[in-house]
Design a protein around this motif. Structure first.
Motif, PDB file in Angstrom:
ATOM      1  N   MET A 129       6.565 -12.451  12.466  1.00  0.00           N
ATOM      2  CA  MET A 129       6.488 -11.152  11.785  1.00  0.00           C
ATOM      3  C   MET A 129       5.096 -10.962  11.207  1.00  0.00           C
ATOM      4  O   MET A 129       4.536 -11.858  10.605  1.00  0.00           O
ATOM      5  N   SER A 130       4.536  -9.787  11.368  1.00  0.00           N
ATOM      6  CA  SER A 130       3.195  -9.522  10.867  1.00  0.00           C
ATOM      7  C   SER A 130       3.217  -9.342   9.360  1.00  0.00           C
ATOM      8  O   SER A 130       4.251  -9.041   8.762  1.00  0.00           O
ATOM      9  N   ASP A 131       2.074  -9.532   8.722  1.00  0.00           N
ATOM     10  CA  ASP A 131       1.937  -9.361   7.288  1.00  0.00           C
ATOM     11  C   ASP A 131       2.099  -7.883   6.953  1.00  0.00           C
ATOM     12  O   ASP A 131       1.285  -7.063   7.364  1.00  0.00           O
ATOM     13  N   PRO A 132       3.107  -7.484   6.174  1.00  0.00           N
ATOM     14  CA  PRO A 132       3.338  -6.068   5.925  1.00  0.00           C
ATOM     15  C   PRO A 132       2.273  -5.405   5.066  1.00  0.00           C
ATOM     16  O   PRO A 132       2.170  -4.179   5.032  1.00  0.00           O
ATOM     17  N   ALA A 133       1.482  -6.201   4.341  1.00  0.00           N
ATOM     18  CA  ALA A 133       0.489  -5.622   3.435  1.00  0.00           C
ATOM     19  C   ALA A 133      -0.938  -5.823   3.915  1.00  0.00           C
ATOM     20  O   ALA A 133      -1.880  -5.645   3.147  1.00  0.00           O
ATOM     21  N   ALA A 134      -1.120  -6.175   5.188  1.00  0.00           N
ATOM     22  CA  ALA A 134      -2.474  -6.424   5.682  1.00  0.00           C
ATOM     23  C   ALA A 134      -3.382  -5.217   5.520  1.00  0.00           C
ATOM     24  O   ALA A 134      -4.591  -5.356   5.290  1.00  0.00           O
ATOM     25  N   VAL A 135      -2.826  -4.017   5.608  1.00  0.00           N
ATOM     26  CA  VAL A 135      -3.639  -2.810   5.503  1.00  0.00           C
ATOM     27  C   VAL A 135      -4.254  -2.675   4.109  1.00  0.00           C
ATOM     28  O   VAL A 135      -5.250  -1.974   3.924  1.00  0.00           O
TER      29      VAL A 135
ATOM     30  N   HIS B 138      -5.697  -5.085   2.433  1.00  0.00           N
ATOM     31  CA  HIS B 138      -6.684  -6.137   2.195  1.00  0.00           C
ATOM     32  C   HIS B 138      -7.958  -5.630   1.508  1.00  0.00           C
ATOM     33  O   HIS B 138      -8.458  -6.288   0.579  1.00  0.00           O
ATOM     34  N   PRO B 139      -8.527  -4.477   1.883  1.00  0.00           N
ATOM     35  CA  PRO B 139      -9.734  -4.012   1.175  1.00  0.00           C
ATOM     36  C   PRO B 139      -9.500  -3.796  -0.319  1.00  0.00           C
ATOM     37  O   PRO B 139     -10.398  -4.030  -1.133  1.00  0.00           O
ATOM     38  N   LEU B 140      -8.294  -3.359  -0.673  1.00  0.00           N
ATOM     39  CA  LEU B 140      -7.983  -3.154  -2.086  1.00  0.00           C
ATOM     40  C   LEU B 140      -7.916  -4.480  -2.823  1.00  0.00           C
ATOM     41  O   LEU B 140      -8.353  -4.589  -3.981  1.00  0.00           O
ATOM     42  N   THR B 141      -7.397  -5.502  -2.178  1.00  0.00           N
ATOM     43  CA  THR B 141      -7.362  -6.845  -2.774  1.00  0.00           C
ATOM     44  C   THR B 141      -8.768  -7.298  -3.140  1.00  0.00           C
ATOM     45  O   THR B 141      -9.007  -7.834  -4.224  1.00  0.00           O
ATOM     46  N   GLU B 142      -9.701  -7.089  -2.251  1.00  0.00           N
ATOM     47  CA  GLU B 142     -11.079  -7.536  -2.480  1.00  0.00           C
ATOM     48  C   GLU B 142     -11.770  -6.751  -3.587  1.00  0.00           C
ATOM     49  O   GLU B 142     -12.611  -7.292  -4.310  1.00  0.00           O
ATOM     50  N   ARG B 143     -11.415  -5.473  -3.747  1.00  0.00           N
ATOM     51  CA  ARG B 143     -12.109  -4.630  -4.724  1.00  0.00           C
ATOM     52  C   ARG B 143     -11.561  -4.754  -6.132  1.00  0.00           C
ATOM     53  O   ARG B 143     -12.242  -4.403  -7.093  1.00  0.00           O
TER      54      ARG B 143
ATOM     55  N   ALA C  77      -1.119  -5.432  -3.043  1.00  0.00           N
ATOM     56  CA  ALA C  77      -2.390  -5.979  -2.588  1.00  0.00           C
ATOM     57  C   ALA C  77      -2.647  -7.357  -3.186  1.00  0.00           C
ATOM     58  O   ALA C  77      -3.140  -8.261  -2.503  1.00  0.00           O
ATOM     59  N   LEU C  78      -2.305  -7.544  -4.465  1.00  0.00           N
ATOM     60  CA  LEU C  78      -2.518  -8.839  -5.098  1.00  0.00           C
ATOM     61  C   LEU C  78      -1.559  -9.888  -4.549  1.00  0.00           C
ATOM     62  O   LEU C  78      -1.944 -11.051  -4.364  1.00  0.00           O
ATOM     63  N   LEU C  79      -0.322  -9.507  -4.283  1.00  0.00           N
ATOM     64  CA  LEU C  79       0.593 -10.435  -3.632  1.00  0.00           C
ATOM     65  C   LEU C  79       0.071 -10.817  -2.251  1.00  0.00           C
ATOM     66  O   LEU C  79       0.112 -11.976  -1.846  1.00  0.00           O
ATOM     67  N   HIS C  80      -0.449  -9.827  -1.531  1.00  0.00           N
ATOM     68  CA  HIS C  80      -1.029 -10.090  -0.214  1.00  0.00           C
ATOM     69  C   HIS C  80      -2.205 -11.050  -0.333  1.00  0.00           C
ATOM     70  O   HIS C  80      -2.361 -11.961   0.479  1.00  0.00           O
ATOM     71  N   GLY C  81      -3.029 -10.860  -1.364  1.00  0.00           N
ATOM     72  CA  GLY C  81      -4.163 -11.765  -1.565  1.00  0.00           C
ATOM     73  C   GLY C  81      -3.715 -13.180  -1.811  1.00  0.00           C
ATOM     74  O   GLY C  81      -4.306 -14.140  -1.304  1.00  0.00           O
TER      75      GLY C  81
END
Length: 270
Positions: A1-7, A9-14, A188-192
């Motif tokens: 299953m793909s990561d549902p929050a990959a989109v 990722h830019p928000l995680t970094e910012r 986004a933070l959970l994804h990070g």
């Protein structure tokens, strides 16, 4: 299953760099053409005779914004991916409008996700350039979305809580945009954390997928000023998140409130 929050990722970094800016920050928009600004429209259903409860409407708006981002159509192979990824990579601006009757029915024809909470409905639409926003949306009113404050009681256990700043007066429309930012930041933070590896990664992965399965259920509440000050992160953003599960939404100051104001504290259940 793909990561549902990959989109996201830019928000995680910012996130951390954005919170590290001085409290008096001003939004630098000198590099953008106003007509080229990309916005996510969030439409609140407010019928004249039967207006929704304010808290339920804010919770619906919070869920709808994240639902568009993590919808399967926003995945890399999906038809929404280009629009959502371009928007997340820039400034995640939202514009909140109100609709009723035939105007609401017209909004349902546009790509997006409608969420209902306690009879209140909000629909977040696919991000679009201001210059390309259809007439059916631009004709909707931004003002007039105020609703009386209600008392929803204690938040249910085990769900994220989006705490509104008790010292800042926001219209329902403004608050709807801010809680939409908050759910996106939480995901986004959970994804990070998922991407860091190790034990925390496995836990974050389970939590994120559990939230997806639960339809991103969350609670919007207003704490007392004392509670707000206790929740407000005094440490750096990464420490506040990993130790206490708290993330802050700071406003850029485009509308209603001063730039740099913390509008929402999003608290992940521990």
């Amino acid at each position: 299953m793909s990561d549902p929050a990959a989109v996201l990722h830019p928000l995680t970094e910012r996130y951390a760099s954005w919170l590290a800016l001085p409290d008096h920050l001003t939004a630098d928009t000198s590099d953008e053409d106003p007509e080229d600004v990309v916005l996510m429209p969030v439409v609140l259903r407010i019928e004249r005779g039967t207006p929704p409860a304010r808290t339920a409407l804010l919770e619906a708006a919070a869920v709808s914004a994240l639902s568009v981002c993590l919808d399967e159509r926003s995945a890399p192979e999906g038809p929404w991916h280009a629009a959502v990824s371009e928007w997340v990579a820039g400034r995640i601006r939202k514009v909140t409008r109100r609709a009723r009757g035939s105007h609401w029915r017209a909004v349902e024809d546009f790509a997006g996700v409608t969420v209902s909470v306690g009879g209140a409905e909000a629909r977040a639409l696919l991000p679009t350039r201001l210059s390309e926003m259809p007439r059916e949306l631009t004709r909707l009113q931004i003002s007039g979305s105020e609703l009386p404050h209600d008392d929803p009681g204690e938040p249910p256990a085990g769900v994220p809580v989006l705490w509104l700043n008790p010292e800042v007066d926001m219209s329902a429309g403004k608050a709807a945009a801010q809680v939409g930012h908050a759910t996106m930041i939480l995901a986004a933070l959970l994804h990070g954390d998922v991407c860091t590896g190790g034990q925390r990664s496995a836990r974050a992965d389970r939590e994120l997928r559990g939230w997806v399965d639960d339809g991103f259920r969350c609670a919007v509440r207003t704490p007392s000023p004392e509670q707000w000050r206790e929740l407000l992160p005094t440490e750096d953003p990464a420490t506040a998140w990993h130790r206490r599960g708290v993330a802050a939404v700071r406003d850029a100051g485009f509308t209603e409130i001063d730039p740099g104001t913390v509008t929402v504290l999003a608290q992940w259940p521990r």
